[in-house]
Motif scaffolding. Structure first.
Motif, PDB file in Angstrom:
ATOM      1  N   LEU A  21       0.832  -1.201   0.000  1.00 37.77           N
ATOM      2  CA  LEU A  21       0.000   0.000   0.000  1.00 37.77           C
ATOM      3  C   LEU A  21       0.864   1.247   0.000  1.00 37.77           C
ATOM      4  O   LEU A  21       0.543   2.254  -0.618  1.00 37.77           O
ATOM      5  N   SER A  22       1.972   1.139   0.721  1.00 40.48           N
ATOM      6  CA  SER A  22       2.961   2.214   0.785  1.00 40.48           C
ATOM      7  C   SER A  22       4.241   1.577   1.308  1.00 40.48           C
ATOM      8  O   SER A  22       4.232   0.398   1.714  1.00 40.48           O
ATOM      9  N   LYS A  23       5.307   2.277   1.319  1.00 37.03           N
ATOM     10  CA  LYS A  23       6.571   1.696   1.770  1.00 37.03           C
ATOM     11  C   LYS A  23       6.437   1.173   3.205  1.00 37.03           C
ATOM     12  O   LYS A  23       6.034   1.916   4.106  1.00 37.03           O
ATOM     13  N   GLY A  24       6.707  -0.131   3.386  1.00 36.47           N
ATOM     14  CA  GLY A  24       6.627  -0.738   4.716  1.00 36.47           C
ATOM     15  C   GLY A  24       5.224  -1.115   5.155  1.00 36.47           C
ATOM     16  O   GLY A  24       5.008  -1.542   6.291  1.00 36.47           O
ATOM     17  N   LEU A  25       4.232  -0.971   4.275  1.00 37.06           N
ATOM     18  CA  LEU A  25       2.835  -1.286   4.621  1.00 37.06           C
ATOM     19  C   LEU A  25       2.313  -2.311   3.604  1.00 37.06           C
ATOM     20  O   LEU A  25       1.993  -1.970   2.467  1.00 37.06           O
TER      21      LEU A  25
ATOM     22  N   LYS B 264       0.310  -5.571   7.476  1.00 35.46           N
ATOM     23  CA  LYS B 264       1.507  -5.457   8.326  1.00 35.46           C
ATOM     24  C   LYS B 264       2.223  -4.151   8.003  1.00 35.46           C
ATOM     25  O   LYS B 264       2.503  -3.858   6.837  1.00 35.46           O
ATOM     26  N   GLY B 265       2.483  -3.369   9.059  1.00 37.96           N
ATOM     27  CA  GLY B 265       3.131  -2.078   8.863  1.00 37.96           C
ATOM     28  C   GLY B 265       4.329  -1.887   9.771  1.00 37.96           C
ATOM     29  O   GLY B 265       4.838  -2.833  10.383  1.00 37.96           O
ATOM     30  N   ASN B 266       4.738  -0.652   9.860  1.00 38.53           N
ATOM     31  CA  ASN B 266       5.894  -0.301  10.688  1.00 38.53           C
ATOM     32  C   ASN B 266       5.623   1.059  11.332  1.00 38.53           C
ATOM     33  O   ASN B 266       6.326   2.032  11.116  1.00 38.53           O
TER      34      ASN B 266
ATOM     35  N   ASP C 141      -2.904   9.640   9.242  1.00 36.99           N
ATOM     36  CA  ASP C 141      -2.728  11.096   9.216  1.00 36.99           C
ATOM     37  C   ASP C 141      -1.580  11.521   8.302  1.00 36.99           C
ATOM     38  O   ASP C 141      -1.644  12.574   7.670  1.00 36.99           O
ATOM     39  N   ASP C 142      -0.529  10.679   8.222  1.00 37.48           N
ATOM     40  CA  ASP C 142       0.602  11.007   7.331  1.00 37.48           C
ATOM     41  C   ASP C 142       0.155  11.072   5.874  1.00 37.48           C
ATOM     42  O   ASP C 142       0.675  11.873   5.086  1.00 37.48           O
ATOM     43  N   PHE C 143      -0.820  10.205   5.517  1.00 38.45           N
ATOM     44  CA  PHE C 143      -1.310  10.191   4.134  1.00 38.45           C
ATOM     45  C   PHE C 143      -2.248  11.368   3.893  1.00 38.45           C
ATOM     46  O   PHE C 143      -2.253  11.977   2.828  1.00 38.45           O
TER      47      PHE C 143
ATOM     48  N   ALA D  31       3.041  11.100   3.369  1.00 37.07           N
ATOM     49  CA  ALA D  31       3.239   9.766   2.792  1.00 37.07           C
ATOM     50  C   ALA D  31       2.261   9.596   1.633  1.00 37.07           C
ATOM     51  O   ALA D  31       1.201  10.231   1.603  1.00 37.07           O
ATOM     52  N   ILE D  32       2.625   8.753   0.667  1.00 35.87           N
ATOM     53  CA  ILE D  32       1.732   8.509  -0.467  1.00 35.87           C
ATOM     54  C   ILE D  32       1.513   7.003  -0.650  1.00 35.87           C
ATOM     55  O   ILE D  32       2.363   6.185  -0.273  1.00 35.87           O
TER      56      ILE D  32
END
Length: 436
Positions: free
Chosen positions: A111-115, A415-417, A422-424, A429-430
């Protein structure tokens, strides 16, 4: 039949049984593929060891049912010959040879880096299966439940109590020997328990009824638990003007007499008016010699049928050596009749014209649409599913014969980190939405 009486609340004993099946289903859902295969082989071994005991129990049931005068259709389903039992045991082993339906990754997406998102298949949980006669169904259902990591509560018809008890005892012994909790397979024997099951929504995830129209409709209307099944098996075969006559006769006969008590046997034969005289000239003596009672519309009677059909015949599932015949003007009339009376189980066409066949198969909204072959092929074993827990005529999946793939659902694993939405929202974050 619905709402004739209130569905009884489960007794404490039934609640305890359901709780134990639930616990066992959680354990089995966590087991490795090879352990579930091993369990099936032990189950088959113990069925073999108990063959004589199972056949003797079935003999007891059959004699009792005969004395009580149950229908020929139910008697036929009840009878468990040695060959039928051996075939059932072999079926249990074959389910072990099928691909593991559990833990299959259907989606893996960044979905995004690390997600990372995954969608994986998981067992449904506890299946509640209510069925009439057919003790061989106990073996099919139990093997599919264990292979797919589910627990199962079974309630067979009282006419098969001795047989079902004997089969389940052998299956549970096999489960225990393989190291599994034998509570994963539970047999209920009283009618009160089978009705009370409908109020076990806390423990049972899916109800699968296999039986009469009345039974299935009653269950569908009296439980909060999702129900998978079909009420009727009103199947049709259409003999087109461009049909190969010999093929049409052979397929029509097989579709009716190979096992008339099955839900995939045809109940109505539709015949194009231009081929009807030639077809019926050969079909009438052929069906008569196989003890099939033919009931037809006025045009069929004019061509030699003895009995005239009523409107009720077009909507009757005979499950017996009785066949309704209607002569139609064209493909459109055949499809209109099927759309009006079909139970959406299986409907077929015999024709040499591929365009006609495709039109029929695209317009008839049934779980199975067949061209130039017997409707009796509508079966989980014949489809290569190993076995089936039942047939579903609903439009949503699973549809048609339901094997292993119909006994799993899926879950999303993300699974994330430390990722936060809110960052998106703020643009820090994108989303990449990249399939891995």
């Amino acid at each position: 039949m619905a709402n004739i009486f209130e569905v009884p609340q489960p007794s404490n004993d039934l609640l305890e049984k359901a709780y134990q099946v639930r616990l066992a289903s959680i354990k089995i859902s966590q087991t490795e593929n090879q352990n579930r295969i091993k369990a099936l082989n032990f189950m088959a071994d113990y069925l073999e060891k108990n063959t004589e005991e199972i056949l003797e129990a079935n003999n007891q049931d059959y004699k009792k049912a005969e004395k009580e005068g149950i229908s020929n259709a139910l008697l036929s389903r009840l009878k468990l010959s040695k060959e039928k039992l051996n075939s059932g045991i072999e079926g249990v082993r074959k389910v072990g040879e099928l691909a593991d339906p559990v833990n299959q990754v259907q989606i893996k997406r960044e979905l995004s880096k690390g997600l990372i998102l995954e969608r994986k298949t998981v067992p449904i949980g506890v299946l509640g299966v209510i069925f009439e006669s057919r003790p061989d169904a106990v073996m099919q259902i139990s093997s599919l439940a264990i292979r797919s990591g589910n627990g199962v509560m079974l309630k067979g018809g009282s006419e098969a109590n001795f047989t079902n008890t004997s089969i389940v005892k052998a299956l549970q012994e096999g489960l225990s020997k393989s190291g599994f909790d034998n509570n994963a397979i539970c047999l209920l024997t009283s009618r009160k328990d089978s009705m009370s099951m409908l109020n076990l929504e806390k423990y049972i995830n899916l109800i699968i009824p296999r039986g009469s129209n009345e039974l299935v409709k009653f269950i569908q209307e009296n439980t909060k638990i999702p129900v998978l099944g079909h009420a009727d098996g009103i199947c049709h075969l259409f003999i087109d003007i461009e049909a190969n006559l010999e093929m049409a006769l052979s397929v029509a006969l097989d579709s009716k007499i190979q096992y008339p008590a099955a839900c995939n046997a045809i109940e109505t034969l539709l015949v194009h008016k231009d081929i009807a005289p030639a077809f019926l000239e050969k079909a009438i003596p052929l069906f008569n010699s196989n003890n099939v009672k033919l009931i037809g519309d006025k045009r069929s009677v004019e061509l030699g049928l003895k009995y005239e059909a009523s409107t009720e015949d077009w909507q009757t599932e005979y499950l017996d050596l009785i066949l309704s015949i209607k002569i139609v003007d064209d493909l459109a009339e055949a499809i209109t009749h099927i759309q009006k009376y079909s139970s959406k189980h299986t409907d077929g066409i015999i024709t040499e014209n591929l365009s006609t066949a495709n039109k029929f198969m695209n317009l008839v909204d049934s779980a199975g649409v067949f061209h130039n072959c017997s409707t009796r092929f509508a079966d989980g074993f014949r489809y290569g599913f190993g076995a089936e827990v039942g047939i579903s005529t609903q439009t949503l999946p699973p549809r048609g014969p339901v094997g292993l793939e119909g006994l799993v659902t899926y879950k999303y694993f993300l699974k994330g980190n430390g990722n936060i939405v809110d960052d998106f929202s703020s643009g820090q974050a994108i989303y990449s939405h990249k399939d891995l």
